[in-house]
Every structure is written in structure tokens, then in C-alpha cells.
Scaffold this active site. Structure first.
Site, PDB file in Angstrom:
ATOM      1  N   HIS A   1     -30.088  14.890   7.756  1.00 22.96           N
ATOM      2  CA  HIS A   1     -30.026  15.130   9.205  1.00 22.96           C
ATOM      3  C   HIS A   1     -29.605  16.577   9.489  1.00 22.96           C
ATOM      4  O   HIS A   1     -30.202  17.256  10.333  1.00 22.96           O
ATOM      5  CB  HIS A   1     -29.007  14.186   9.858  1.00 22.96           C
ATOM      6  CG  HIS A   1     -29.420  12.751   9.876  1.00 22.96           C
ATOM      7  ND1 HIS A   1     -30.669  12.337  10.280  1.00 22.96           N
ATOM      8  CD2 HIS A   1     -28.733  11.613   9.560  1.00 22.96           C
ATOM      9  CE1 HIS A   1     -30.748  11.016  10.210  1.00 22.96           C
ATOM     10  NE2 HIS A   1     -29.590  10.557   9.767  1.00 22.96           N
TER      11      HIS A   1
ATOM     12  N   HIS B   1     -27.570  11.369   2.827  1.00 26.40           N
ATOM     13  CA  HIS B   1     -28.201  10.904   4.072  1.00 26.40           C
ATOM     14  C   HIS B   1     -27.892  11.861   5.220  1.00 26.40           C
ATOM     15  O   HIS B   1     -28.808  12.326   5.922  1.00 26.40           O
ATOM     16  CB  HIS B   1     -27.691   9.500   4.405  1.00 26.40           C
ATOM     17  CG  HIS B   1     -28.289   8.916   5.641  1.00 26.40           C
ATOM     18  ND1 HIS B   1     -29.374   8.067   5.630  1.00 26.40           N
ATOM     19  CD2 HIS B   1     -27.956   9.064   6.957  1.00 26.40           C
ATOM     20  CE1 HIS B   1     -29.684   7.728   6.867  1.00 26.40           C
ATOM     21  NE2 HIS B   1     -28.831   8.311   7.692  1.00 26.40           N
ATOM     22  N   GLU B   2     -26.623  12.158   5.406  1.00 29.26           N
ATOM     23  CA  GLU B   2     -26.238  13.029   6.522  1.00 29.26           C
ATOM     24  C   GLU B   2     -26.676  14.465   6.287  1.00 29.26           C
ATOM     25  O   GLU B   2     -26.976  15.188   7.239  1.00 29.26           O
ATOM     26  CB  GLU B   2     -24.722  12.967   6.736  1.00 29.26           C
ATOM     27  CG  GLU B   2     -24.186  11.574   7.079  1.00 29.26           C
ATOM     28  CD  GLU B   2     -24.852  10.964   8.303  1.00 29.26           C
ATOM     29  OE1 GLU B   2     -25.336  11.727   9.171  1.00 29.26           O
ATOM     30  OE2 GLU B   2     -24.910   9.727   8.398  1.00 29.26           O
TER      31      GLU B   2
END
Length: 418
Positions: free
Chosen positions: A22, A18-19
Site C-alpha cells: 500500500h 502487505h502494508e
């Protein structure tokens, strides 16, 4: 112990992916990413590569990418401050020493009169000879405070300087990567297990089930049940699930030999607390790369639809908070999945990954969905909302989310331990 290891691996992977979404798209947009963190709280481990510090923190409750401009800068230099400057060979400032200047004997000490480290990148002030000078700053210069380095963030490297689409993509990339991870996990699952085929053929038989007691074998074709012809696996399961504890007559084709056998489906509690029948057989499978890719994509889509429908039922009151699970419930269910084997654990990890992506896209403050809402409002009104007001909204939203987490965790404790 196996449950704990499974939780660490699964949640570590979900948060990391997920990170990472980003981080990748923020960097592609030219945003300075100061930190990539897994977990919250005190640092356990860290290293720096290029401009970003990669850290693992104590509390494994999520992660974050700290982008320049999202929060107020921790270091602020005002007129009258005395700072030390260290220069590149071309004469630009590369280090701005805030304190402990005696440890940097090659630093030129000046008293600041005017400073701009966002747009024009210069520092004006009086040096030790009381001469007024202008110093130009390298875009990748560092602050040094308590001997710790922090890179300056010129305006063009800050989150807010990027276009609406670049910011939206950088935020949406986190949930998207969770959906992509779920698809990859399910593709791998299909390649290992085989892709289910919608034919009324016995793929495998579990021990101690009604099917094996009746003599069914792998590869048997179920032609009909109680005289009703079957075309698909769904036809087969539909009849069985509707007939717990009822004797059914199966017409079987085994290598060209057709015969009948009576089977009484066992009873179990299915979805929505209904009593379903089952006989203990698995669907047939086949191994195909393209089919596995399609299975991963379609199954991920089905998980997304199912979770969204469940959230809709929560909003309409068909589900209550008692139906939600927090960290304790997830830990318990992960333990159950781990006991059933790696394939079940893979499916559970895919479900969790989809769930994490959807939850983060909810239009709530402090979540990615809430941040996208603010970008949408900016697009409509033509200018951004005041950062301080947006920060307050996100803070309140985060506090409410933590409160909800406590309520859900308490429900989990009552459900599983009390």
C-alpha cells in the site's frame, strides 16, 4: 516459546509486506502517507522519515497505512481562530501554530478571516497591528498542535484526488504483495529442499516407516506395483494411498538390479477425514534456479485456487464456521509447523500469506476488497459515494468482522483446549 517467536516473525513479515505494498504505490501516486503502522492500539515505538511516521503498536492484529484524505482531518481551523505563523526564508508559511503559541516567539500571531489549505493554499487575517494580510502557505507546511507536527494535505496529495486506477492499484498492492511474498518463500523453499520431480523414484526414506522396514533406499526406482507399471510419482502415491493395510508387491530397480519386495502401507487420516495409505518416502528432488522460480509461481497459484475453492464451500454450506480458524487456531498450527522444522514452517508461512491476500480481497466493508468495490461503483456512476456514508459502511463492516473473529476464536478455544 518457539511458537510465539514464529508467530511474531511470520505475522510481522506478512503484515509488513502487505502494508508496504500500500505504502509504495500510494507514494508513487503522490498520496501523502501520514503513518505506516504495524499493529493497532497505543504506540510502542515510532520514528519519522520524510513525510511518514513509522510505528509499531501494542496489538499485533494487523496494520495500516494512514493516507491523507481517507479520514477527516483531525485539525480544522475556522475564521476567528488565533494562530501563529512561522515563515520560510522566501516568505511562505511553513508552520501553523495552533496552541501554546508563547513557545514560538518567532511566530506571527494572526486572527483568521479566511483560510484554504487544500486548493489555493493561503491564509487571510488580521495581524497584531490589526492589518489585513494574505499569507501563502508552503505545500509541505506543518500544523503544530500540542507541540506535535502534522503535515497539511493539499487536495492533490489526498487519496480522493487521484485517478480511479491509481487508487485501485494502491489498494490492490497490499494483497498482491502477499501473493508475491508467498511465491518468494516457496522459491526459497525449493532452492533449499529441491524441487519435487514427478518420477517414481524414492527421494528419501523416513525412519520407522513401512518403506525402510522393507529395505527401500534413496534412489530406488519403483518400476511397478502389483504388476501395474508406474510412470510418475503421482502414479506411485495414488496406488499407495488407496491401499492402507493391504500388502503390495513393489518391483524395484536399484542400480540396474531388478527385484520385488512386499510392503504393507500404514494407515493415516488424510484430507476429508479419509483413511489413506502411506509408506514413508519422499519424492525425488532436483536443484534448478528456473525450476524453483516456476515452482514458487505455480505452487502459489495452486494455493490461491485451493483457498478460493474452500471459501466457495463455506458459502455453499459444505464447510461451516467450525472449519474456520482464528488467531488461536493459527497459533496452534504454527506451533505444529515449527516443531516439524524450518521447511514446513516456510510452507505454512506461504499458505498464510496467500490466505491473508485473498481474505483482504473479499468484497466486504473495511477490507481492501470492499474499498475496491466502492471505487468500482464510483467508476460506474461517474462520481464518488458520500465519504460519510462510505465511512459508516466500513465501520459497520469492521464491527461485523470483529464479531466473526470472536466467534471463530471461541470455536478455536473449544476445539483445542476444552
Amino acid at each position: 516459546m518457539n511458537t510465539l517467536i514464529s508467530i511474531i516473525i511470520i505475522f510481522g513479515l506478512l503484515v509488513f509486506i502487505h502494508e508496504l505494498g500500500h505504502l509504495i504505490f500510494a507514494k508513487r501516486a503522490g498520496i501523502l502517507c501520514r503513518e505506516f503502522a504495524i499493529g493497532f492500539g497505543p504506540k510502542l515505538f515510532s520514528f519519522k522519515k520524510d513525510e511518514t511516521v513509522y510505528t509499531i503498536r501494542l496489538l499485533p492484529l494487523g496494520g495500516f497505512v494512514r493516507m491523507a484524505g481517507e479520514d477527516p482531518e483531525m485539525i480544522e481551523i475556522k475564521p476567528g481562530y488565533q494562530i501563529g505563523l512561522v515563515f520560510t526564508p522566501t516568505g511562505k508559511v511553513k508552520d501553523i501554530v495552533i496552541n501554546n503559541k508563547s513557545k514560538y516567539p518567532n511566530a506571527r500571531v494572526i486572527t483568521v478571516e479566511k483560510i484554504d489549505l487544500e486548493h489555493q493554499l493561503y491564509i487571510q487575517g488580521y495581524d497584531e497591528d490589526n492589518e489585513f494580510r494574505t499569507y501563502y502557505v508552503d505545500p509541505k507546511a506543518d500544523y503544530i498542535y500540542d507541540e506535535q507536527r502534522t503535515q497539511i494535505a493539499p487536495h492533490n496529495r489526498q487519496f480522493g484526488s487521484k485517478t480511479l486506477s491509481q487508487r485501485a492499484i494502491a489498494i490492490f498492492a497490499g494483497p498482491f504483495m502477499n501473493f508475491a511474498l508467498a511465491a518468494v518463500i516457496l522459491m526459497a523453499f525449493s532452492l533449499i529442499q529441491g524441487m519435487p520431480v514427478n518420477k517414481p523414484i524414492v527421494g528419501d526414506v523416513i525412519p520407522d516407516g513401512a518403506a525402510i522396514e522393507a529395505g527401500l533406499q534413496k534412489g530406488d526406482l519403483v518400476v511397478a506395483i502389483d504388476g501395474k507399471p508406474l510412470e510418475t510419482w503421482d502414479d506411485l502415491t495414488s496406488v499407495i494411498q488407496k491401499s492402507p493395510n493391504q500388502e503390495l508387491t513393489f518391483m524395484i530397480n536399484r542400480n540396474g538390479e531388478v527385484f520385488s519386495v512386499a510392503i504393507v502401507p500404514d494407515e493415516r487420516i488424510g484430507v476429508n477425514e479419509q483413511k489413506d495409505g502411506f509408506i514413508g518416502v519422499y519424492p525425488p528432488t532436483e536443484f534448478a534456479l528456473f525450476g524453483s522460480i516456476m515452482f514458487g509461481l505455480t505452487q502459489t497459484y495452486e494455493y490461491i485456487v485451493l483457498i478460493i475453492e474452500s471459501l466457495g464451500m463455506l458459502i455453499t454450506g459444505q464447510f461451516t464456521l467450525d472449519h474456520l480458524s482464528g488467531p488461536v487456531g493459527i497459533y496452534n498450527y504454527t506451533g505444529q509447523a515449527a516443531e516439524m522444522g524450518i521447511l514446513v514452517l516456510m510452507q505454512w508461512a506461504a499458505i498464510l500469506s496467500v490466505n491473508l491476500g485473498i481474505i483482504n480481497l473479499l468484497p466486504l466493508p473495511a477490507l481492501d476488497g470492499g474499498r475496491l468495490i466502492f471505487i468500482g461503483i464510483e467508476a460506474v456512476r461517474g462520481k464518488p459515494i458520500d465519504p460519510q456514508k462510505e465511512g459508516i459502511v466500513h465501520f459497520v463492516g469492521f464491527a461485523l468482522l470483529m464479531l466473526l473473529m470472536l466467534v471463530v476464536t471461541w470455536n478455536d478455544i473449544n476445539k483445542f483446549f476444552l
